[in-house]
Design an enzyme around this catalytic site. Sequence first.
Site, short mmCIF file in Angstrom:
data_model
loop_
_atom_site.label_atom_id
_atom_site.label_comp_id
_atom_site.label_asym_id
_atom_site.label_seq_id
_atom_site.Cartn_x
_atom_site.Cartn_y
_atom_site.Cartn_z
N ASP A 162 0.84 -1.20 0.00
CA ASP A 162 0.00 0.00 0.00
C ASP A 162 0.88 1.25 0.00
O ASP A 162 0.59 2.23 -0.68
CB ASP A 162 -0.92 0.00 1.23
CG ASP A 162 -1.66 -1.32 1.36
OD1 ASP A 162 -2.46 -1.62 0.47
OD2 ASP A 162 -1.41 -2.06 2.32
N HIS A 199 -4.90 -3.26 6.14
CA HIS A 199 -4.62 -3.52 4.72
C HIS A 199 -5.95 -3.92 4.07
O HIS A 199 -6.25 -5.09 3.85
CB HIS A 199 -3.59 -4.64 4.58
CG HIS A 199 -3.41 -5.09 3.15
ND1 HIS A 199 -2.92 -4.28 2.16
CD2 HIS A 199 -3.67 -6.28 2.55
CE1 HIS A 199 -2.89 -4.95 1.02
NE2 HIS A 199 -3.34 -6.16 1.23
P1 NAD Z 1 -1.86 -18.72 -4.15
O1 NAD Z 1 -3.20 -19.38 -4.07
O2 NAD Z 1 -1.17 -18.62 -5.45
O3 NAD Z 1 -0.87 -19.43 -3.16
C1 NAD Z 1 -1.21 -19.72 -1.85
C2 NAD Z 1 -0.42 -20.96 -1.48
O4 NAD Z 1 -0.58 -21.16 -0.09
C3 NAD Z 1 -0.92 -22.23 -2.18
O5 NAD Z 1 0.18 -22.87 -2.83
C4 NAD Z 1 -1.47 -23.09 -1.04
O6 NAD Z 1 -1.24 -24.46 -1.25
C5 NAD Z 1 -0.65 -22.55 0.13
N1 NAD Z 1 -1.25 -22.77 1.43
C6 NAD Z 1 -2.55 -22.65 1.80
N2 NAD Z 1 -2.71 -22.98 3.09
C7 NAD Z 1 -1.48 -23.29 3.57
C8 NAD Z 1 -0.98 -23.71 4.82
N3 NAD Z 1 -1.81 -23.91 5.86
N4 NAD Z 1 0.33 -23.94 4.95
C9 NAD Z 1 1.17 -23.77 3.91
N5 NAD Z 1 0.76 -23.39 2.68
C10 NAD Z 1 -0.54 -23.16 2.51
O7 NAD Z 1 -2.04 -17.27 -3.48
P2 NAD Z 1 -1.06 -16.01 -3.59
O8 NAD Z 1 -1.44 -15.22 -4.79
O9 NAD Z 1 0.34 -16.45 -3.43
O10 NAD Z 1 -1.55 -15.17 -2.32
C11 NAD Z 1 -1.29 -15.59 -1.02
C12 NAD Z 1 -1.96 -14.67 0.00
O11 NAD Z 1 -1.38 -13.37 -0.04
C13 NAD Z 1 -3.45 -14.45 -0.21
O12 NAD Z 1 -4.10 -14.48 1.06
C14 NAD Z 1 -3.53 -13.06 -0.79
O13 NAD Z 1 -4.78 -12.45 -0.57
C15 NAD Z 1 -2.44 -12.39 -0.01
N6 NAD Z 1 -1.93 -11.11 -0.54
C16 NAD Z 1 -1.59 -10.16 0.38
C17 NAD Z 1 -1.05 -8.94 -0.05
C18 NAD Z 1 -0.68 -7.88 0.94
O14 NAD Z 1 -0.26 -6.80 0.51
N7 NAD Z 1 -0.78 -8.09 2.25
C19 NAD Z 1 -0.87 -8.72 -1.42
C20 NAD Z 1 -1.21 -9.72 -2.32
C21 NAD Z 1 -1.75 -10.93 -1.87
C1 LMR Z 2 -3.58 -6.58 -2.67
O1 LMR Z 2 -3.66 -5.55 -2.01
O2 LMR Z 2 -3.26 -6.59 -3.87
C2 LMR Z 2 -3.83 -7.91 -2.00
O3 LMR Z 2 -4.17 -7.75 -0.66
C3 LMR Z 2 -4.79 -8.75 -2.73
C4 LMR Z 2 -6.21 -8.32 -2.48
O4 LMR Z 2 -7.04 -9.18 -2.17
O5 LMR Z 2 -6.49 -7.13 -2.62
#
Ligand code: NAD
Ligand code: LMR
Length: 350
Positions: A173, A201
């Site tokens: 962000d 967030h």
């Molecule tokens: P993705 O689905 O590509 O990957 C998630 C992975 O986590 C999968 O491979 C799954 O098998 C694994 N997983 C699920 N539960 C698990 C557990 N208990 N232990 C170990 N591994 C586990 O998703 P992604 O695109 O990599 O996103 C991951 C997370 O990050 C999501 O929650 C998404 O919303 C979040 N995200 C946060 C931000 C931020 O700025 N805070 C930004 C983008 C995405």
């Molecule tokens: C983001 O900010 O891109 C991530 O937290 C993904 C989402 O769900 O918005």
Amino acid sequence: MSASPFPDRPTGPGRTVPTTVTVTGAAGQIGYATVFRAAAGDLLGPDTPIRLHLLELPAARRAAEGTALELQDGAFPLLHGVEVFEDADAAFDGASVGLLIGARPRAQGMERADLLEANAGIFSVQGRAVNRGAAEDFRAVVVGNPANTNAYLAASHAPDVPRERFTALTRLDHHRAVAQLAAAADALVGEVDGVAVWGNHSASQYPDLTHATVGGRPALEVLAERDLGLEWVDSTFIPRVARRGAEIIDVRGGSSVASAAHAALCHVRDWVLGTPGAAWTSMGVPSDGSYGVPEGLVSSFPVTCRDGRARIVPGLELDRFSGSRIEASVRELEEERAAVQQLGLLGPRR
Ligand code: NAD
Ligand code: LMR
């Protein structure tokens, strides 16, 4: 646990004990975008060798093993080992850094709060695993959404680990706010300073320009000269940043990946190696009660990092608008905390 593609190496003259970094969801999109850069030194700097523990669900274990093979093929001098785990206790054993990424991402039409129940269970298990076996200097950034409340939840299950070691990623962000301001001011990103992101967030976050500067001048003044007044800040800048995650999902067809990985690397690197000079960044950290945010709640604040500690920037003046925006986002954090409490998911530390 699977066999590491790296042979065991004794430590000795000329060898440094590697820092163990546990990455959850390592075979997922963000995990995959993170581990190679971590191995290249973008996480802990060019002088710190690391050992990667990749934690995945059984269904994604093979993919994680494939990632481990590719990491070997990268021949990264700083990478002293990779192991794949399905068991959280084993994955966090001896870990100094946790990149808690593994969780379900939201799809089109969902708010991050919709993920609360789906993802909360993951972070209680991992918090307990950290409490049992992580290294004394363990620190974690939670990326999996809803990141702030998941960090709070994990910390509640790790009462023996200082609370401030569980942080949430709001650096993405922060970067979004810096980039949007630079574009609007027709400036370079490197000319922007003093942006702050407060709160959750989520769409309620408050990206704050009131202390920001562009080329050393107050950002609001620079924007006003371009006919971008407070009305633009309220109705265009703030929602653009706060809803950027949804915009990415809409345009890209999936949630942000490489920008999130980059932000997570920057978050940990600055936390460990320090923020440059007097500059601050934004991190989701447990509140110390500053700025009216209830103690313990994991909220985004402007922070500086020195000697491995993140400190909330003290004494910033907040106008009434800023105060009410922060309050609204903090209210949402309190609601999320109440929801996980109602679900019976909180651990012994409240
Ligand atoms: P993705 O689905 O590509 O990957 C998630 C992975 O986590 C999968 O491979 C799954 O098998 C694994 N997983 C699920 N539960 C698990 C557990 N208990 N232990 C170990 N591994 C586990 O998703 P992604 O695109 O990599 O996103 C991951 C997370 O990050 C999501 O929650 C998404 O919303 C979040 N995200 C946060 C931000 C931020 O700025 N805070 C930004 C983008 C995405
Ligand atoms: C983001 O900010 O891109 C991530 O937290 C993904 C989402 O769900 O918005």
